[in-house]
Design an enzyme around this catalytic site. Structure first.
Site, short mmCIF file in Angstrom:
data_model
loop_
_atom_site.label_atom_id
_atom_site.label_comp_id
_atom_site.label_asym_id
_atom_site.label_seq_id
_atom_site.Cartn_x
_atom_site.Cartn_y
_atom_site.Cartn_z
N CYS A 23 35.44 19.09 23.01
CA CYS A 23 36.80 18.83 22.53
C CYS A 23 37.01 19.47 21.16
O CYS A 23 36.92 20.68 21.03
CB CYS A 23 37.09 17.33 22.56
SG CYS A 23 38.85 16.97 22.31
N LYS A 44 51.16 17.59 25.48
CA LYS A 44 49.77 17.18 25.62
C LYS A 44 49.24 17.48 27.02
O LYS A 44 49.92 17.22 28.01
CB LYS A 44 49.68 15.68 25.33
CG LYS A 44 48.29 15.11 25.30
CD LYS A 44 48.34 13.64 24.88
CE LYS A 44 46.96 13.08 24.70
NZ LYS A 44 46.98 11.73 24.16
N SER A 73 42.45 15.46 27.60
CA SER A 73 43.39 14.74 26.75
C SER A 73 43.40 15.45 25.40
O SER A 73 42.53 15.23 24.57
CB SER A 73 42.95 13.29 26.59
OG SER A 73 43.85 12.63 25.70
N HIS A 116 37.01 16.30 28.69
CA HIS A 116 36.34 15.02 28.41
C HIS A 116 35.59 14.49 29.63
O HIS A 116 35.95 13.44 30.18
CB HIS A 116 37.36 13.99 27.94
CG HIS A 116 37.83 14.25 26.55
ND1 HIS A 116 37.07 13.96 25.44
CD2 HIS A 116 38.99 14.80 26.09
CE1 HIS A 116 37.72 14.30 24.36
NE2 HIS A 116 38.89 14.82 24.72
N GLU A 118 33.02 12.90 29.66
CA GLU A 118 32.39 11.62 29.31
C GLU A 118 33.31 10.43 29.53
O GLU A 118 32.85 9.28 29.50
CB GLU A 118 31.92 11.65 27.83
CG GLU A 118 32.97 11.33 26.80
CD GLU A 118 33.99 12.43 26.50
OE1 GLU A 118 34.81 12.22 25.59
OE2 GLU A 118 33.99 13.48 27.17
N ARG A 130 47.93 2.78 24.83
CA ARG A 130 47.93 2.81 23.36
C ARG A 130 49.12 3.63 22.84
O ARG A 130 49.85 3.20 21.96
CB ARG A 130 46.62 3.42 22.85
CG ARG A 130 46.55 3.61 21.34
CD ARG A 130 45.52 4.64 20.93
NE ARG A 130 45.95 5.97 21.35
CZ ARG A 130 45.13 7.00 21.50
NH1 ARG A 130 43.84 6.87 21.29
NH2 ARG A 130 45.60 8.19 21.87
#
Length: 145
Positions: A23, A44, A73, A116, A118, A130
């Site tokens: 990232c 995004k 992301s 990502h 992970e 969020r």
């Protein structure tokens, strides 16, 4: 923090067999080592995207499916076409929608992941909730709900 980060990058060149940058770290390392600037995206990149493996014989992706899905992301990226033009990073997997995902350089000494892998099954949901709670203009993650 840039001076401290570049000190770590320099140290790793002499003391580590292989490094994996993910990232923001991948974007920072591509800039530091190869002068590849990140760009701010108009929206995004957020969701689960299909990726194509480019060279199945590369050990890093040898057991991947030809097409695999992985989360992204991010609001910035190093564009795939800039990585291709650089000619110093072997591109192992990319996505039509999400761009560069996985590559390496220096015979595998440096590994770059602009995604990502992970993330667990709830991470995108939690990130989405969020951002909604903060009142941000956020789209539902692609291919997720």
């Amino acid at each position: 923090y840039w001076e401290e980060l570049t000190g770590i990058l320099d140290w790793s060149e002499k003391h580590v067999t292989s490094t994996m940058y993910q990232c923001w770290a991948a974007q920072a390392a591509m800039y530091y080592f190869y002068g590849l600037d990140k760009v701010i995206l108009p929206k995004k990149v957020f969701g689960i995207f299909a990726h194509k493996v480019n060279h199945r014989k590369v050990p890093l992706v040898r057991n991947f499916d030809d097409i695999f899905y992985a989360p992204h992301s991010r609001n910035t990226e190093v564009p795939l076409e800039n990585i291709e033009k650089c000619g110093k990073i072997d591109i192992h997997a990319c996505s039509k929608e999400a761009g560069f995902f996985l590559g390496s350089s220096d015979g595998g000494h440096k590994i770059f992941v602009q995604g990502h892998p992970e993330y667990d099954r709830l991470t995108l949901k939690q990130e989405y909730e969020r951002d909604v709670k903060k009142g941000l203009d956020i789209a539902v993650p692609v291919n997720y709900f």
